[in-house]
Design a protein around this motif. Structure first.
Motif, PDB file in Angstrom:
ATOM      1  N   LEU A 306       0.838  -1.291  -0.104  1.00 28.50           N
ATOM      2  CA  LEU A 306       0.010   0.099   0.004  1.00 28.50           C
ATOM      3  C   LEU A 306       0.913   1.133   0.078  1.00 28.50           C
ATOM      4  CD1 LEU A 306      -2.577  -1.024   2.439  1.00 28.50           C
ATOM      5  CD2 LEU A 306      -2.735  -1.353   0.083  1.00 28.50           C
ATOM      6  N   LEU A 364      -8.521   7.051  -1.032  1.00 27.48           N
ATOM      7  CA  LEU A 364      -8.628   5.821  -1.624  1.00 27.48           C
ATOM      8  C   LEU A 364      -9.582   5.968  -2.694  1.00 27.48           C
ATOM      9  CD1 LEU A 364      -8.766   2.966   1.143  1.00 27.48           C
ATOM     10  CD2 LEU A 364      -6.771   3.752  -0.200  1.00 27.48           C
ATOM     11  N   THR A 370      -3.292   5.075  -2.162  1.00 29.51           N
ATOM     12  CA  THR A 370      -3.002   4.361  -0.987  1.00 29.51           C
ATOM     13  C   THR A 370      -1.659   4.982   0.003  1.00 29.51           C
ATOM     14  OG1 THR A 370      -1.600   2.841  -2.116  1.00 29.51           O
ATOM     15  CG2 THR A 370      -3.846   1.989  -1.466  1.00 29.51           C
ATOM     16  N   LEU A 408      -8.485  -1.061   4.685  1.00 30.50           N
ATOM     17  CA  LEU A 408      -7.080  -1.221   4.335  1.00 30.50           C
ATOM     18  C   LEU A 408      -6.789  -2.707   4.711  1.00 30.50           C
ATOM     19  CD1 LEU A 408      -5.212   1.837   5.743  1.00 30.50           C
ATOM     20  CD2 LEU A 408      -5.979   1.404   3.308  1.00 30.50           C
TER      21      LEU A 408
END
Length: 467
Positions: A306, A364, A370, A408
């Motif tokens: 991420l 996002l 990210t 996440l």
RNA sequence: GGCGCCUUGGCGGAGUAGUUACGCAGCGGUCUGCAAAACCGUUUACACGGGUGCAAUUCCCGUAGGUGCCUCCA
């Protein structure tokens, strides 16, 4: 919710055909070997896409395929089937190979805390659907038969080069490819391959054209349309699929239905290991197993993934992974604050806990940004280490953690409490400190550290976290 | 050979025409019984050479290096 669309080469607002439902098809792996770090970069990013859509109020209908037949060693439709080759080398059947590596992939998905697609579909279980689609193309005149199979005539599909912006003439000029001379166009591809007479195949089926097996591309068209309709909302996959696999999928599907195949195409860029592409010959196909052997958690892998944007080519190296593990440790230290909320009320000001997931979502929803989401999360984490979570804030704090996890997938809510004995030791240390018995206090701290519990002193008292 | 992309501080990684994310690591300091945490500072980051701008890391051209695809690969 905005996403870069390979079809338009722009960042587009996602508008599903039948909101709130949004249909997604993801090109899954060919299961002839262990999934490596590159695969996981791609699939974790798809996972983030689905999580973001859900948070945005959409109802994702997500299908992922497993290619367990038909993917040849060469995309020029020559050479051996990947699975068949592996089976021969290991003295097993292609089915056994497929089963083994499918399990490896699914296990990896689980350990990375990926959402499960609504359906995981296998090519071998949809042979009839593929044959039906080929027949449809045949009736419309898009196919022709040569010695080794049924082929798609890309010359009949005028828009063939558009999706990948291919310049077929230019490409052919320098390419060192040996094409089957029977093919009408170099870009034509196999829809159905006949079983070679001199080679025993574990996987083969009867068809109107003869015994054989489906080409690699037809499965995705057949299965996505079967489960998600002629036109799907979002089609995802690795960036390498743009010029061949997805181009061919579009050619097949749109020729068969006369409709647009997918409205949005999301592609995950590749990752390099130590500056080089991942490939068998370089021996840099790092697997989750390799990573866990070094004591690094799958969640650190996820966090590392991420940290970079899905559209840029990312770099993987062990130092970065260790950095991600350390970063995760701090996030977990934040998460365990929920187990140590004091009843007393301090004048620490208010912190908009419930706003955090929304802020994350906003980042996002901007083309899956990210890196910015994590930057924000780190700021929140740092602030909360100081703000402290009081008893009457715990509900909100846990809702915040759950919101972060939903988006996440870092699994922060799974960080459990310490034992009563460990709590007693912390209390004893505090008592010793009050009595200025530093030796005793430090001994408690060392003992706790041996158990992986770090203690830090704040104006609000002692706080623990896992080291 | 053809067609692309990239080059940001010790490492990773965002971003922008002028106010320099975020993380990891290092160093110095404040605080602390000592630590830790936190905070402050610090190593003066944007491959190189031109160009266009009042102003370029951020736009244009070129050079170098790297890398991707056209072969297999998420």
């Amino acid at each position: 919710m905005k996403l870069y669309n390979t079809l338009t080469r722009k960042v587009d607002e996602i508008k599903p055909q039948h909101p709130p439902e949004v249909t997604i098809y993801t090109c899954g792996p060919t299961v002839y070997d262990y999934a490596h770090i590159g695969h996981w970069f791609t699939y974790v990013r798809m996972d983030i896409l689905v999580r973001t859509l859900k948070a945005g109020g959409f109802k994702p209908k997500w299908v992922m395929n497993i290619t367990d037949v038909g993917h040849l060693v060469s995309d020029a439709d020559e050479g051996e089937d990947k699975l068949q080759q592996k089976a021969r080398r290991e003295g097993k059947t292609a089915q056994e190979i497929a089963e083994f590596y499918t399990k490896d992939f699914l296990d990896g998905m689980a350990s990375l805390n990926m959402l499960k697609p609504g359906r995981i579909v296998k090519a071998t279980e949809h042979i009839k659907d593929q044959i039906a689609l080929i027949r449809k193309l045949e009736k419309k005149g898009y196919t022709y038969v040569i010695d080794d199979g049924v082929y798609y005539d890309t010359g009949k599909f005028r828009r063939y080069p558009e999706f990948a912006r291919l310049d077929l003439d230019e490409q052919q000029a320098g390419a060192r490819v040996n094409h089957n001379p029977q093919k009408r166009n170099p870009s034509d591809f196999a829809l159905w391959k006949f079983s070679p007479e001199d080679v025993k195949r574990d996987m083969e089926w009867d068809s109107p054209w003869g015994k054989g097996f489906p080409g690699w591309h037809i499965e995705c068209s057949a299965m996505s349309m079967k489960y998600l309709g002629d036109t799907l909302d979002i089609h995802t996959g690795g960036i390498d699929h743009v010029p061949v696999h997805h181009t061919n999928e579009i050619a097949q599907s749109e020729a068969a239905t006369g409709k647009r195949f997918a409205n949005y195409w999301m592609h995950s860029n590749h990752v390099t290991v130590d500056g080089e592409k991942i490939s068998k010959s370089l021996g840099n196909s790092i697997t989750l197993r390799d990573i866990e052997k070094k004591g690094i958690s799958p969640q650190a892998v996820r966090l590392h993934i991420l940290e970079s944007n899905y559209r840029s080519q990312s770099k993987f190296n062990w130092d970065s992974l260790v950095a991600a593990e350390n970063r995760l440790r701090d996030l977990r230290a934040m998460a365990v604050l929920r187990w140590q909320a004091p009843e007393t009320t301090h004048d620490t000001g208010t912190f908009a806990l419930l706003d955090v997931p929304l802020q994350l979502f906003n980042r996002l929803a901007d083309d899956l940004d990210t890196p910015q989401a994590l930057a924000y999360l780190s700021e929140v984490s740092t602030q909360l280490q100081v703000v402290f979570i009081e008893q009457d804030m715990v509900d909100h704090f846990e809702a915040m953690l759950q919101g972060i996890d939903d988006l996440l997938g870092l699994d922060l809510m799974s960080e459990g409490d310490i034992t009563d004995e460990q709590k007693r030791m912390i209390a004893e240390r505090s008592k010793a400190r009050d009595a200025q018995d530093w030796a005793r206090a430090d001994k408690m701290r060392d003992l706790l550290l041996e158990q992986g519990i770090a203690v830090r002193d704040t104006v609000h008292g002692a706080i623990w976290s896992r080291s």
